[in-house]
Scaffold this motif. Structure first.
Motif, PDB file in Angstrom:
ATOM      1  N   ARG A   1       0.958  -1.293  -0.031  1.00 33.78           N
ATOM      2  CA  ARG A   1      -0.098   0.069   0.191  1.00 33.78           C
ATOM      3  C   ARG A   1       0.867   1.052   0.132  1.00 33.78           C
ATOM      4  O   ARG A   1       0.851   2.246   0.779  1.00 33.78           O
ATOM      5  N   ILE A   2       1.776   1.192  -0.924  1.00 34.38           N
ATOM      6  CA  ILE A   2       2.863   2.320  -1.008  1.00 34.38           C
ATOM      7  C   ILE A   2       2.916   2.790  -2.264  1.00 34.38           C
ATOM      8  O   ILE A   2       2.373   2.124  -3.360  1.00 34.38           O
ATOM      9  N   PRO A   3       3.181   4.002  -2.692  1.00 31.70           N
ATOM     10  CA  PRO A   3       3.149   4.501  -3.907  1.00 31.70           C
ATOM     11  C   PRO A   3       4.270   3.943  -4.869  1.00 31.70           C
ATOM     12  O   PRO A   3       5.389   3.785  -4.428  1.00 31.70           O
ATOM     13  N   PRO A   4       3.783   3.441  -5.930  1.00 33.86           N
ATOM     14  CA  PRO A   4       4.880   2.709  -6.782  1.00 33.86           C
ATOM     15  C   PRO A   4       5.872   3.605  -7.502  1.00 33.86           C
ATOM     16  O   PRO A   4       5.623   3.844  -9.036  1.00 33.86           O
ATOM     17  N   LEU A   5       6.501   4.279  -6.784  1.00 38.48           N
ATOM     18  CA  LEU A   5       7.276   5.406  -7.404  1.00 38.48           C
ATOM     19  C   LEU A   5       8.353   5.025  -8.376  1.00 38.48           C
ATOM     20  O   LEU A   5       8.363   5.806  -9.586  1.00 38.48           O
ATOM     21  N   ASN A   6       9.014   4.008  -8.091  1.00 40.01           N
ATOM     22  CA  ASN A   6       9.925   3.450  -8.940  1.00 40.01           C
ATOM     23  C   ASN A   6      10.097   1.839  -8.819  1.00 40.01           C
ATOM     24  O   ASN A   6       9.863   1.555  -7.457  1.00 40.01           O
ATOM     25  N   PRO A   7      10.370   1.143  -9.683  1.00 37.52           N
ATOM     26  CA  PRO A   7      10.468  -0.330  -9.425  1.00 37.52           C
ATOM     27  C   PRO A   7      11.593  -0.802  -8.394  1.00 37.52           C
ATOM     28  O   PRO A   7      11.662  -1.869  -7.493  1.00 37.52           O
ATOM     29  N   ILE A   8      12.652   0.026  -8.318  1.00 40.60           N
ATOM     30  CA  ILE A   8      13.706  -0.066  -7.283  1.00 40.60           C
ATOM     31  C   ILE A   8      13.265   0.247  -5.972  1.00 40.60           C
ATOM     32  O   ILE A   8      13.452  -0.500  -5.011  1.00 40.60           O
ATOM     33  N   TYR A   9      12.487   1.428  -5.691  1.00 45.44           N
ATOM     34  CA  TYR A   9      11.827   1.501  -4.552  1.00 45.44           C
ATOM     35  C   TYR A   9      10.869   0.535  -3.971  1.00 45.44           C
ATOM     36  O   TYR A   9      10.798   0.120  -2.862  1.00 45.44           O
ATOM     37  N   VAL A  10      10.018  -0.149  -4.836  1.00 43.31           N
ATOM     38  CA  VAL A  10       9.111  -1.276  -4.800  1.00 43.31           C
ATOM     39  C   VAL A  10       9.930  -2.571  -4.032  1.00 43.31           C
ATOM     40  O   VAL A  10       9.909  -3.019  -3.140  1.00 43.31           O
TER      41      VAL A  10
END
Length: 123
Positions: free
Chosen positions: A81-90
């Motif tokens: 439930r996080i913003p999918p800011l970028n794939p590395i963050y995910v």
């Protein structure tokens, strides 16, 4: 304990999956195996292969709490439930959960921006 086996839902970025694999996790992806399958089929696959479902889809939170077939020894859900800011963050958020939660099987793990909530399923 060995690293948990993961099943990435279709909404998990490919780069995040590759990053998890590079860190030594056994990850299979719905988009690689069977794109377009239903949520129920994703759950069946996770149970059959003893994998933790990783997803952004809130429906899996409901499914995890209501499905008596989710055996605590065979599967669980990591609900992002996080913003999918970028794939590395995910990938970094998933890795932080896997490092903190000793045994994710039998749990619904809700990952928010500043918190991780763990709900034990079907005791």
């Amino acid at each position: 304990m060995s690293k948990p086996r993961l099943l990435a839902d279709e909404n998990i970025p490919r780069t995040a999956i590759v990053t998890l694999r590079e860190k030594g996790y056994d990850v299979v992806s719905v988009w690689e195996l069977s794109p377009g399958i239903s949520d129920e089929e994703v759950v069946e696959l996770a149970i059959k292969e003893r994998r933790i479902i990783v997803t952004f889809d809130k429906d899996f939170g409901r499914i995890a709490r209501l499905n008596p077939n989710l055996n605590p020894n065979t599967t669980g859900v990591i609900l992002l439930r996080i913003p999918p800011l970028n794939p590395i963050y995910v990938a970094e958020r998933i890795l932080s959960v896997l490092e903190r939660i000793e045994n994710p099987y039998g749990k619904l793990i809700i990952v928010k921006k500043g918190a991780i909530k763990t709900i034990t399923l079907h005791q």
